[in-house]
Design an enzyme around this catalytic site. Structure first.
Site, short mmCIF file in Angstrom:
data_model
loop_
_atom_site.label_atom_id
_atom_site.label_comp_id
_atom_site.label_asym_id
_atom_site.label_seq_id
_atom_site.Cartn_x
_atom_site.Cartn_y
_atom_site.Cartn_z
N ASP A 34 31.60 33.19 42.90
CA ASP A 34 31.36 34.20 41.88
C ASP A 34 31.50 35.58 42.53
O ASP A 34 30.86 35.86 43.53
CB ASP A 34 29.93 34.00 41.35
N MET A 35 32.38 36.39 41.96
CA MET A 35 32.56 37.74 42.51
C MET A 35 31.31 38.58 42.21
O MET A 35 30.74 38.50 41.13
CB MET A 35 33.80 38.39 41.91
N ASP A 149 36.17 36.28 36.83
CA ASP A 149 35.49 36.55 38.11
C ASP A 149 34.83 35.33 38.75
O ASP A 149 34.02 35.49 39.65
CB ASP A 149 34.46 37.67 37.93
N GLU A 150 35.16 34.13 38.28
CA GLU A 150 34.56 32.98 38.94
C GLU A 150 35.48 31.75 38.91
O GLU A 150 36.32 31.61 38.03
CB GLU A 150 33.19 32.65 38.38
#
Length: 413
Positions: A34-35, A149-150
DNA sequence: TCTGGGGTCCTAGGACCC
DNA sequence: TCTGGGGTCCTAGGACCC
């Protein structure tokens, strides 16, 4: 070499086949990456001088930062925002002031009036999303895309110890983007998703199934992906606040309150059981566009504007379909009223369509079936039952729904 | 002037067919 | 006169996620 720990509950299963299956499942090594504060972090790459400050991304018609004569960027201030926008994301400094994703900007402005406000730039986020996913793909080849983003990764078949492997993935992401991410690693997606959140930002959490009682059970039930606000509140009313308490609850009782399927899933989730495979390729099921108006519109008085908006939504959906080479056989309307109630209406067509004209025509069928009990806050258009084949185009006159609607007698607040 | 926009999945009832 | 089930499609709404 890696060692696999079997779950304590294994004795429940009597047949060898099930044991073998469970061993195979728990032997997996799944990562969730996860960013960290992704959109906000991309903005800080562009505007590094904002680092350490509370920054909020979101809103509509928010001006981009402007360079002044001294070469400094001048940003909008959250306290000056007026409108119906919400927070798309916020930096950790803004979160410390109580500003989180999904909050109304007007509301968050009361908490952090001096926070800086930036417009969302989805093209930039998509670009950095591609960069980080490409970087991970140089290390791991089994990847499930979970959005901008993940991602989930299957590390089972990589012959490298977990921690150095995870560090190598994080380094690849940092080298490619300048951004940090958090990784959770466990035998399944459910637990890895929980783990990636435990040590943010720039975190790494590795969990064995035997760690469940110590590491997972003390957490609130809302940390489980799939237990949202409604289920959390309902569980709370049953005296269940933590995942551990959920694990102690009887499966029968859970099924009574939540239904057979969801009740069983809750029970399994609390025990860390999840055998879902990674989904490597996925076909979209639907495409949609919706818009919230600056002010609530009246079905009769604002018909010109409503016509303009529905036309534009149909054009955008039609364009999206064309870009992806899809046709749709079902067209849907979404209406949100001023009182926030939502109604949807669907119509299925004999042939798949793509043109804005065809969507408009189908939409007018949906519009006829709505009871207009209040002013309108939002309109949306959805295309579903997608296919990659066109149907036979049928020419029909445009119906001009909003025109006809203006002649009807309506009870509208 | 609290509360966006893009999705997925599940449930449940009714129509319709065999 | 009353009596079946199973399967699929369609529609509407709701929970949840990013």
């Amino acid at each position: 070499m890696r060692r696999y720990t079997l779950p304590v509950s294994l004795d429940r299963f009597e047949t060898k086949l099930l044991k073998d299956l469970l061993v195979a499942i728990t032997a997996r090594r799944i990562a969730h990456l996860d960013m960290d504060a992704f959109f906000a972090s991309v903005e800080l790459l562009r505007y590094p001088q904002l680092k350490g400050k509370p920054v909020v991304v979101g809103g509509r018609r928010v001006p981009a930062p402007q360079l002044n004569a001294e070469g400094e960027y001048i940003c909008g201030r959250l306290g000056d925002y007026v409108g119906r926008g919400v927070v798309t994301t916020s930096t950790y400094e803004a979160r410390a002031l109580g500003v989180f994703s999904g909050m109304g900007l007007m509301q968050s402005a009361r908490l952090a009036p001096d926070a800086l406000l930036l417009p969302a730039d989805f093209e930039a986020y998509k670009h950095h999303s591609r960069l980080f996913k490409q970087a991970v793909a140089t290390v791991v080849n089994v990847i499930e895309d979970r959005g901008i983003d993940e991602i989930y990764l299957d590390l089972t078949d990589i012959d490298e110890d977990t921690e150095p492997l995870a560090q190598r993935i994080k380094a690849a992401v940092r080298d490619a983007t300048g951004l940090s991410c958090s990784i959770g690693i466990s035998p399944n997606k459910l637990l890895s998703k929980i783990c990636s959140d435990l040590d943010k930002p720039d975190g790494l959490t590795i969990l064995q199934i035997g760690d469940l009682p110590d590491r997972i059970w003390p957490l609130p039930v809302s940390k489980v992906n799939g237990i949202g606000p409604k289920a959390t509140r309902k569980l709370e009313q049953l005296g269940i606040a933590t995942i551990g308490e959920l694990a102690q609850a009887s499966e029968q009782v859970l099924q009574q309150h939540f239904g057979t399927h969801y009740g069983q899933w809750l029970h399994q989730a609390a025990h860390g059981i999840d055998d879902r495979p990674l989904v490597i390729e996925r076909q979209p099921k639907s495409l949609s566009r919706e818009t919230t108006f600056e002010r609530n519109l009246h079905v009769r008085h604002d018909r010109a504007e409503l016509t303009r908006i529905t036309d534009s939504l149909c054009q955008r959906v039609s364009q999206d379909l064309a870009t992806k080479s899809f046709w749709c056989r079902t067209v849907g309307l979404k209406v949100k009223f001023a009182d926030f109630t939502v109604v949807t209406r669907d119509v299925s067509l004999p042939q798949p369509v793509q043109s804005a004209q065809a969507l408009r025509q189908a939409l007018s069928e949906c519009l006829k079936r709505v009871q207009w009990h209040d002013r309108i806050r939002l309109l949306g258009v959805r295309a579903s039952a997608l296919s990659d084949q066109p149907g036979v185009i049928q020419q029909n006159p445009q119906l001009g729904f909003w025109e006809a609607e203006s002649d009807r007698k309506l009870e509208t607040k």
